[in-house]
Design a protein around this motif. Structure first.
Motif, PDB file in Angstrom:
ATOM      1  N   PRO A 157      51.761   9.103  26.956  1.00 21.65           N
ATOM      2  CA  PRO A 157      52.033   7.987  27.881  1.00 21.65           C
ATOM      3  C   PRO A 157      53.413   7.368  27.688  1.00 21.65           C
ATOM      4  CG  PRO A 157      50.465   7.334  26.179  1.00 21.65           C
ATOM      5  CD  PRO A 157      50.630   8.813  26.061  1.00 21.65           C
ATOM      6  N   ASP A 158      53.905   7.296  26.441  1.00 22.92           N
ATOM      7  CA  ASP A 158      55.212   6.676  26.207  1.00 22.92           C
ATOM      8  C   ASP A 158      56.329   7.459  26.895  1.00 22.92           C
ATOM      9  OD1 ASP A 158      54.220   4.576  24.706  1.00 22.92           O
ATOM     10  OD2 ASP A 158      54.264   5.730  22.844  1.00 22.92           O
ATOM     11  N   ILE A 159      56.287   8.777  26.753  1.00 22.94           N
ATOM     12  CA  ILE A 159      57.337   9.603  27.353  1.00 22.94           C
ATOM     13  C   ILE A 159      57.280   9.531  28.876  1.00 22.94           C
ATOM     14  CG2 ILE A 159      58.186  11.960  27.616  1.00 22.94           C
ATOM     15  CD1 ILE A 159      57.299  12.528  24.787  1.00 22.94           C
ATOM     16  N   ILE A 160      56.083   9.617  29.443  1.00 20.86           N
ATOM     17  CA  ILE A 160      55.949   9.585  30.897  1.00 20.86           C
ATOM     18  C   ILE A 160      56.365   8.224  31.448  1.00 20.86           C
ATOM     19  CG2 ILE A 160      54.339   9.843  32.809  1.00 20.86           C
ATOM     20  CD1 ILE A 160      55.095  12.419  31.246  1.00 20.86           C
ATOM     21  N   ASN A 161      56.011   7.147  30.758  1.00 20.56           N
ATOM     22  CA  ASN A 161      56.440   5.818  31.193  1.00 20.56           C
ATOM     23  C   ASN A 161      57.958   5.681  31.142  1.00 20.56           C
ATOM     24  OD1 ASN A 161      53.841   4.930  31.689  1.00 20.56           O
ATOM     25  ND2 ASN A 161      53.576   4.090  29.619  1.00 20.56           N
ATOM     26  N   ALA A 162      58.561   6.279  30.103  1.00 27.52           N
ATOM     27  CA  ALA A 162      60.020   6.220  29.989  1.00 27.52           C
ATOM     28  C   ALA A 162      60.693   6.997  31.124  1.00 27.52           C
ATOM     29  CB  ALA A 162      60.456   6.776  28.633  1.00 27.52           C
ATOM     30  N   LEU A 163      60.177   8.179  31.426  1.00 25.44           N
ATOM     31  CA  LEU A 163      60.757   8.967  32.516  1.00 25.44           C
ATOM     32  C   LEU A 163      60.545   8.281  33.870  1.00 25.44           C
ATOM     33  CD1 LEU A 163      59.778  12.597  31.421  1.00 25.44           C
ATOM     34  CD2 LEU A 163      62.003  11.474  31.244  1.00 25.44           C
ATOM     35  N   SER A 164      59.397   7.637  34.028  1.00 25.53           N
ATOM     36  CA  SER A 164      59.164   6.870  35.261  1.00 25.53           C
ATOM     37  C   SER A 164      60.144   5.705  35.362  1.00 25.53           C
ATOM     38  CB  SER A 164      57.724   6.360  35.298  1.00 25.53           C
ATOM     39  OG  SER A 164      56.800   7.435  35.279  1.00 25.53           O
ATOM     40  N   GLY A 165      60.436   5.075  34.220  1.00 27.49           N
ATOM     41  CA  GLY A 165      61.435   4.012  34.210  1.00 27.49           C
ATOM     42  C   GLY A 165      62.821   4.525  34.569  1.00 27.49           C
ATOM     43  N   PHE A 166      63.140   5.733  34.110  1.00 25.87           N
ATOM     44  CA  PHE A 166      64.413   6.348  34.487  1.00 25.87           C
ATOM     45  C   PHE A 166      64.499   6.542  35.993  1.00 25.87           C
ATOM     46  CE2 PHE A 166      65.787  10.693  35.734  1.00 25.87           C
ATOM     47  CZ  PHE A 166      67.150  10.457  35.795  1.00 25.87           C
ATOM     48  N   ALA A 167      63.418   7.024  36.605  1.00 26.96           N
ATOM     49  CA  ALA A 167      63.421   7.236  38.056  1.00 26.96           C
ATOM     50  C   ALA A 167      63.569   5.907  38.797  1.00 26.96           C
ATOM     51  CB  ALA A 167      62.134   7.946  38.474  1.00 26.96           C
ATOM     52  N   ARG A 168      62.855   4.863  38.344  1.00 33.65           N
ATOM     53  CA  ARG A 168      62.970   3.556  39.000  1.00 33.65           C
ATOM     54  C   ARG A 168      64.372   2.972  38.841  1.00 33.65           C
ATOM     55  NH1 ARG A 168      57.848   2.898  36.589  1.00 33.65           N
ATOM     56  NH2 ARG A 168      58.799   1.748  34.868  1.00 33.65           N
ATOM     57  N   GLY A 169      64.925   3.072  37.619  1.00 34.96           N
ATOM     58  CA  GLY A 169      66.273   2.549  37.394  1.00 34.96           C
ATOM     59  C   GLY A 169      67.314   3.283  38.208  1.00 34.96           C
ATOM     60  N   THR A 170      67.180   4.612  38.320  1.00 37.40           N
ATOM     61  CA  THR A 170      68.122   5.388  39.118  1.00 37.40           C
ATOM     62  C   THR A 170      68.039   5.001  40.587  1.00 37.40           C
ATOM     63  OG1 THR A 170      68.008   7.249  37.576  1.00 37.40           O
ATOM     64  CG2 THR A 170      68.773   7.717  39.804  1.00 37.40           C
ATOM     65  N   THR A 171      66.816   4.808  41.089  1.00 40.75           N
ATOM     66  CA  THR A 171      66.654   4.404  42.490  1.00 40.75           C
ATOM     67  C   THR A 171      67.292   3.045  42.740  1.00 40.75           C
ATOM     68  OG1 THR A 171      64.569   5.643  42.616  1.00 40.75           O
ATOM     69  CG2 THR A 171      64.972   3.994  44.318  1.00 40.75           C
ATOM     70  N   ARG A 172      67.052   2.082  41.836  1.00 41.50           N
ATOM     71  CA  ARG A 172      67.665   0.761  41.996  1.00 41.50           C
ATOM     72  C   ARG A 172      69.187   0.852  41.972  1.00 41.50           C
ATOM     73  NH1 ARG A 172      64.076  -0.871  37.617  1.00 41.50           N
ATOM     74  NH2 ARG A 172      62.069  -1.559  38.454  1.00 41.50           N
ATOM     75  N   TYR A 173      69.708   1.649  41.038  1.00 40.82           N
ATOM     76  CA  TYR A 173      71.161   1.787  40.920  1.00 40.82           C
ATOM     77  C   TYR A 173      71.762   2.369  42.202  1.00 40.82           C
ATOM     78  CZ  TYR A 173      75.609   3.900  39.597  1.00 40.82           C
ATOM     79  OH  TYR A 173      76.924   4.286  39.560  1.00 40.82           O
ATOM     80  N   LEU A 174      71.141   3.398  42.740  1.00 43.00           N
ATOM     81  CA  LEU A 174      71.664   4.020  43.954  1.00 43.00           C
ATOM     82  C   LEU A 174      71.586   3.057  45.140  1.00 43.00           C
ATOM     83  CD1 LEU A 174      70.162   7.616  43.598  1.00 43.00           C
ATOM     84  CD2 LEU A 174      72.524   6.889  43.190  1.00 43.00           C
TER      85      LEU A 174
END
Length: 348
Positions: A157-174
């Motif tokens: 769960p920790d790794i998947i939550n981190a990767l999901s956070g990466f996707a959300r952060g990238t979307t916000r940044y774009l």
């Protein structure tokens, strides 16, 4: 060093990944509206390809027009050089120093730079074909990827939550960069029209693209229109262009946007700038554009995914941390937490 060695492959693949993440909200929205999954993925794929190829075509057309415009300023450039020679001579600069300095001022070098830019554009277009192919396969995988993430999240769960956070952060940044980029480009085009600078839409497009480059995008975007203003109308117009860009671009891109980006993606302004330096060295020009998403991926894998290093996130975050509770005893706080059951399983 390993990533830099294979940057010709890793750079386009990571660009395709970021673009896939960028259009994933559109795909999810269409699915929620009742569109079939495969059709939603196809619409998202067509959308991102139209945007990507449209940007490439606009840049190619604009650079071709610039190549036909620059030779008309050869005489004007020679006149400016003679004026500069006379002004420096009047202020005591010796002839040998003048000759050494003026040998470096040759408009032909700008033509050579333009030729290399066109050659690089051809290489970029060939990379785009690879990006489009990778985008197609990623679009196919994206339809089933959320289910795979949920399945993997049961064990890690920790790794998947981190990767999901990466996707959300990238979307916000774009989203933030795109919105600010459109605003800056629109204002720049209007100002350049008022100043009667040639090819204002090209410089607006350049301002939009360089808005994805942290911190130094402003300086890259101001040089060409300022130089063209100098060649076309003189020093006063060049100074007006620089002043307008400083007021518009510097305030928005260098003061407001980095603060918003830091709050949106959780990276400090300093780390955003260092990301630009590091990823441009590793991946080349595409690394400058993808610097923030690349750093977000590294942060998610090395910091967010590991509970023992997650405390580092607060030190590099660009957002505001929550205020600590006043007069709180750590012993009392820990006593209020629910007990952790020992499952007998240890994770290395």
């Amino acid at each position: 060093m390993g990533i830099r060695t294979f940057s010709d492959i890793i750079g386009p693949v990571f660009l395709a990944l970021v673009l896939t993440i960028a259009v994933s909200p559109l795909r999810r929205l269409l699915v929620r509206r009742g569109v079939r999954t495969w059709l939603a993925a196809l619409i998202a794929l067509v959308t991102v390809n139209v945007f990507l190829l449209g940007m490439a075509a606009a840049v190619a057309y604009s650079v071709a027009k610039l190549a036909t415009l620059l030779p008309t300023y050869q005489d004007k450039f020679a006149e400016l050089v003679d004026d500069a020679r006379g002004w420096l001579a009047d202020h005591g600069v010796g002839e040998q120093q003048l000759q050494a300095a003026l040998e470096k001022l040759d408009l032909g070098k700008f033509f050579d730079l333009l030729q290399s830019l066109l050659s690089g554009l051809v290489g970029t277009l060939s990379d785009l074909s690879f990006v489009v192919i990778v985008l197609f396969f990623m679009a196919l995988d994206a339809t089933q990827f959320p289910d795979r993430l949920r399945e993997a999240g049961r064990d890690r769960p920790d790794i998947i939550n981190a990767l999901s956070g990466f996707a959300r952060g990238t979307t916000r940044y774009l989203i933030v960069c795109t919105v600010f980029g459109f605003v800056v480009a629109a204002i720049d085009v209007g100002v350049l029209y008022l100043l009667d600078i040639p090819l204002p839409w090209l410089w607006g497009l350049l301002a939009f693209i360089t808005n994805y480059i942290p911190n130094v995008g402003f300086f890259i975007g101001v040089v060409p229109p300022a130089l063209l203003g100098l060649l076309d109308q003189g020093v006063a117009t060049m100074l007006w262009v620089i002043a307008a860009y400083c007021v518009i671009n510097f305030i928005i891109q260098s003061i407001i946007q980095p603060k918003v980006v830091g709050d949106a993606v959780g990276l400090s302004t300093t780390l955003s700038f260092l990301s630009l330096i590091v990823w441009a060295w590793i991946l080349g020009p595409v690394g400058a554009v993808l610097a923030i998403p690349a750093s977000l991926l590294v942060k998610s894998v090395l910091i967010d995914a590991d509970p023992s290093t997650r405390w580092l996130g607060g030190l590099i975050s660009g957002g505001q941390l929550p205020e600590p509770a006043e007069d709180t005893d750590p012993a009392e706080t820990s006593a209020d937490l629910p007990p952790v059951e020992d499952s007998g399983e240890r994770v290395g």
